[in-house]
Design an enzyme around this catalytic site. Structure first.
Site, PDB file in Angstrom:
ATOM      1  N   ARG A  50      25.834  -9.080   7.997  1.00  0.00           N
ATOM      2  CA  ARG A  50      26.774  -9.885   7.215  1.00  0.00           C
ATOM      3  C   ARG A  50      27.874  -9.041   6.595  1.00  0.00           C
ATOM      4  NH1 ARG A  50      23.128 -13.427   3.397  1.00  0.00           N
ATOM      5  NH2 ARG A  50      22.143 -11.400   3.316  1.00  0.00           N
ATOM      6  N   LYS A 149       7.264  -9.728  12.046  1.00  0.00           N
ATOM      7  CA  LYS A 149       6.327 -10.273  11.083  1.00  0.00           C
ATOM      8  C   LYS A 149       6.939 -10.165   9.697  1.00  0.00           C
ATOM      9  CE  LYS A 149       3.409  -7.941   8.649  1.00  0.00           C
ATOM     10  NZ  LYS A 149       3.957  -6.957   7.734  1.00  0.00           N
ATOM     11  N   HIS A 179       3.350  -4.743  15.016  1.00  0.00           N
ATOM     12  CA  HIS A 179       3.578  -3.412  15.602  1.00  0.00           C
ATOM     13  C   HIS A 179       2.285  -2.631  15.805  1.00  0.00           C
ATOM     14  CE1 HIS A 179       3.673  -1.939  11.408  1.00  0.00           C
ATOM     15  NE2 HIS A 179       3.422  -0.749  11.896  1.00  0.00           N
ATOM     16  N   GLU A 217      -2.633   3.472   2.757  1.00  0.00           N
ATOM     17  CA  GLU A 217      -1.283   4.046   2.698  1.00  0.00           C
ATOM     18  C   GLU A 217      -1.112   4.830   1.397  1.00  0.00           C
ATOM     19  OE1 GLU A 217       1.980   1.500   4.453  1.00  0.00           O
ATOM     20  OE2 GLU A 217       0.704  -0.009   3.547  1.00  0.00           O
ATOM     21  N   ASP A 236       0.589  -9.367   3.786  1.00  0.00           N
ATOM     22  CA  ASP A 236       1.398  -8.313   4.398  1.00  0.00           C
ATOM     23  C   ASP A 236       0.621  -7.536   5.465  1.00  0.00           C
ATOM     24  OD1 ASP A 236       3.744  -6.644   4.575  1.00  0.00           O
ATOM     25  OD2 ASP A 236       2.675  -5.106   3.432  1.00  0.00           O
ATOM     26  N   HIS A 241      -2.048  -7.165  10.856  1.00  0.00           N
ATOM     27  CA  HIS A 241      -2.552  -5.897  11.393  1.00  0.00           C
ATOM     28  C   HIS A 241      -4.088  -5.810  11.383  1.00  0.00           C
ATOM     29  CE1 HIS A 241       1.587  -4.993  11.154  1.00  0.00           C
ATOM     30  NE2 HIS A 241       1.623  -4.505   9.934  1.00  0.00           N
ATOM     31  N   LYS A 340      -1.996   0.065  -0.900  1.00  0.00           N
ATOM     32  CA  LYS A 340      -0.902   1.019  -1.090  1.00  0.00           C
ATOM     33  C   LYS A 340      -1.305   1.985  -2.191  1.00  0.00           C
ATOM     34  CE  LYS A 340       2.637  -1.762   0.862  1.00  0.00           C
ATOM     35  NZ  LYS A 340       2.791  -1.168   2.184  1.00  0.00           N
TER      36      LYS A 340
HETATM   37  C1  BG6 Z   1       4.181  -3.271   7.713  1.00  0.00           C
HETATM   38  C2  BG6 Z   1       3.978  -3.693   6.279  1.00  0.00           C
HETATM   39  O1  BG6 Z   1       3.947  -4.341   8.582  1.00  0.00           O
HETATM   40  O2  BG6 Z   1       3.285  -2.217   8.038  1.00  0.00           O
HETATM   41  C3  BG6 Z   1       4.205  -2.519   5.353  1.00  0.00           C
HETATM   42  O3  BG6 Z   1       4.888  -4.726   5.954  1.00  0.00           O
HETATM   43  C4  BG6 Z   1       3.323  -1.362   5.762  1.00  0.00           C
HETATM   44  O4  BG6 Z   1       3.926  -2.880   4.001  1.00  0.00           O
HETATM   45  C5  BG6 Z   1       3.476  -1.046   7.257  1.00  0.00           C
HETATM   46  O5  BG6 Z   1       3.700  -0.232   4.996  1.00  0.00           O
HETATM   47  C6  BG6 Z   1       2.443  -0.023   7.701  1.00  0.00           C
HETATM   48  O6  BG6 Z   1       2.732   0.374   9.026  1.00  0.00           O
HETATM   49  P1  BG6 Z   1       2.227   1.788   9.578  1.00  0.00           P
HETATM   50  O7  BG6 Z   1       2.614   1.779  11.014  1.00  0.00           O
HETATM   51  O8  BG6 Z   1       2.930   2.833   8.782  1.00  0.00           O
HETATM   52  O9  BG6 Z   1       0.744   1.809   9.367  1.00  0.00           O
END
Ligand code: BG6
Length: 490
Positions: A50, A149, A179, A217, A236, A241, A340
């Site tokens: 944008r 996502k 991912h 994390e 999230d 995942h 986290k």
């Molecule tokens: C994302 C989440 O999908 O995955 C994030 O929204 C998270 O909050 C991330 O930090 C973690 O991905 P990875 O590949 O670093 O484990």
């Protein structure tokens, strides 16, 4: 090394082309694929944003992002020069269909190539962008749409997005990204389970005591705090995942690697998840939120400080005792945890096998531990099998667990491609096997929604934990109640 097959010439249109995901993940991934020769001819990346930005300003932004996000030594001037030629910046507000004209002009005349719309935007824009493509006659036969996502924030919103996007694109054209499905080790889980006959007879109740899945994390929520506060760790991380990891750990052998065969098996696992309803959220789930602490000795603020001192009941940590109601997994709990600001970045799946039925080594003297198979996802990817061995030397049996180690990086000696590299190439090839099908996303939300409803109905406490720890103590009690404990990282 795996064969590198160039993909057909394409136009990739990224909505959210100046956003964080584009800069940190998508453009570095495309740069790598380009450098390896997988992106051919005059394929183009069209970034839609944008902001009022000239083409040169956009190129400067991408160059800075690549320099910052690529590993040392991966940025080289020559690749950058040819990669930069592929990039076009288009200013457009996706919600204002009058602004689509310029995009239409840029795409005009290239209808014969693969056209991919990548929606790295808020989910509320997915429906309107899909409608924009249709209204402007931009959907070609080889068009695909990629949804980042989260697809929605609950079952109802996911269903609505799926309907809206589905009204414009067919299901085979819709690629919903998780991912984690592009991570090398996650794919290796399939190789381990279905490329070896060794584990299959043991991969079930009777041999497996329980499964632990940890995605920890170190990072806090940082700049995403406003967004994150509306979402929390369950939506999230778990809805997508962790549940995908549960699925791949628990599925029955698919008949092939065909795009539907694996997904057909995954949906069965999701549907077999025992709902965690009402009061049972108190005994089967734990919510946590980080307070100030330190990560590897560096002090970090608490979640509420990052939120500017507001009150919040959003969880940054969640632990769950999940159960799969089928013959294979009956009474084999799957303990899940993610958070986290935990002690260290570390993700793994642990298959804990049962104790030996009878120890011939007197218990007090010898500590016979059950076997354990650890599939490490991050930071070092590999597989470890823990077995009991006798310590060398005279004087009876001194047993201790030793690990048979397979580090993928050492074994194969290559750079590990980022998950987005693989997933982008799969979209361009039109292979949806590594993406979530509509029914998977919706089934996962149904399970998660029940937990959220339980939390609300029971006002389940959000336990505080110190940043740099392994989460709230209640998370240990979750396993302690079953006479188990979280296994140390290994
Ligand atoms: C994302 C989440 O999908 O995955 C994030 O929204 C998270 O909050 C991330 O930090 C973690 O991905 P990875 O590949 O670093 O484990």
């Amino acid at each position: 090394m795996a064969k590198l097959v160039p993909v057909q010439v394409f136009d990739l249109i990224i909505f959210g082309g100046t956003g964080d995901l584009s800069m940190r993940k998508l453009l570095p991934a495309l740069y790598h694929r380009d450098r390896d020769g997988q992106v051919i001819e005059d394929s183009r990346v069209i970034a839609v944003g944008r902001g009022d930005m000239s083409q040169q300003e956009y190129l400067n932004m991408v160059e800075a992002a690549l320099r910052a996000n690529l590993a040392d030594g991966d940025f080289d001037e020559e690749t950058w020069r040819s990669f930069a030629k592929r990039l076009t910046y288009v200013k457009a507000d996706a919600l204002n269909h009058n602004e689509w004209q310029h995009l239409g002009e840029v795409l005009g005349g290239f209808e014969d190539r693969v056209r991919v719309a990548y929606l790295a935007t808020a989910p509320s824009l997915f429906g309107p962008i899909a409608a924009g493509f249709r209204a402007n006659n931009l959907i070609t036969e080889t068009s695909r749409i990629v949804l980042e996502k989260p697809v929605g924030t609950d079952y109802a919103s996911a269903w609505k997005i799926n309907e809206e996007v589905g009204a414009c694109f067919s299901e085979s054209q819709i690629f919903r990204i998780d991912h984690y499905l592009g991570k090398e080790t996650v794919q290796n889980l399939l190789a381990l389970r279905f490329g070896n006959s060794l584990f299959e007879p043991l991969w079930r109740r009777g041999s497996v005591d329980h499964v632990q899945i940890t995605v920890a994390e170190e990072l806090g929520v940082g700049g995403r705090v406003e967004f994150y506060d509306r979402i929390g760790a369950l939506r999230d991380m778990v809805q997508n995942h962790l549940l995908q990891l549960v699925c791949l750990t628990a599925i029955e052998a698919p008949s092939s690697l065909d795009q539907e065969a694996v997904r057909d098996e995954k949906i069965k696992v999701l549907r077999a998840l025992r709902p965690i309803e009402g009061d049972s959220v108190r005994t089967r789930t734990v919510r946590g939120q980080y307070a100030a602490g330190a990560i590897h000795g560096t002090p970090v603020p608490g979640y509420l400080d990052e939120l500017g001192g507001k009150a919040s009941r959003t969880e940054t940590f969640v632990a769950i005792k999940a159960e799969i109601e089928n013959w294979r997994w009956s009474n084999v709990p799957f303990y899940l945890r993610t958070g986290k600001r935990l002690k260290t970045k570390h993700s793994e799946i642990v298959i804990q096998f049962q104790d030996v039925p009878h120890s011939i080594f007197p218990e007090q003297e010898y500590n016979v531990k059950p076997n354990r198979l650890t599939i490490k996802l991050q930071p070092d990817e590999g597989v470890k099998l823990f077995v009991m061995a006798k310590e060398p030397g005279p004087g009876g049996f001194d047993l201790r667990p030793v690990s048979l180690d397979l580090s993928f990086e050492e074994t194969f000696g290559i750079r590990y491609p980022d998950a987005y590299e693989r997933l982008l190439m799969e979209v361009l090839r039109g292979n949806p096997a590594l993406f979530m099908r509509r029914d998977e996303v919706e089934a996962a939300w149904e399970w998660v929604d029940t937990i959220i409803a339980g939390w609300e109905a029971t006002q389940t406490k959000v336990e505080s934990y110190v940043a740099g720890s392994w989460g709230p103590t209640a998370s240990s009690f979750l396993l302690d109640r079953d006479g188990r404990e979280w296994l140390p990282e290994n």
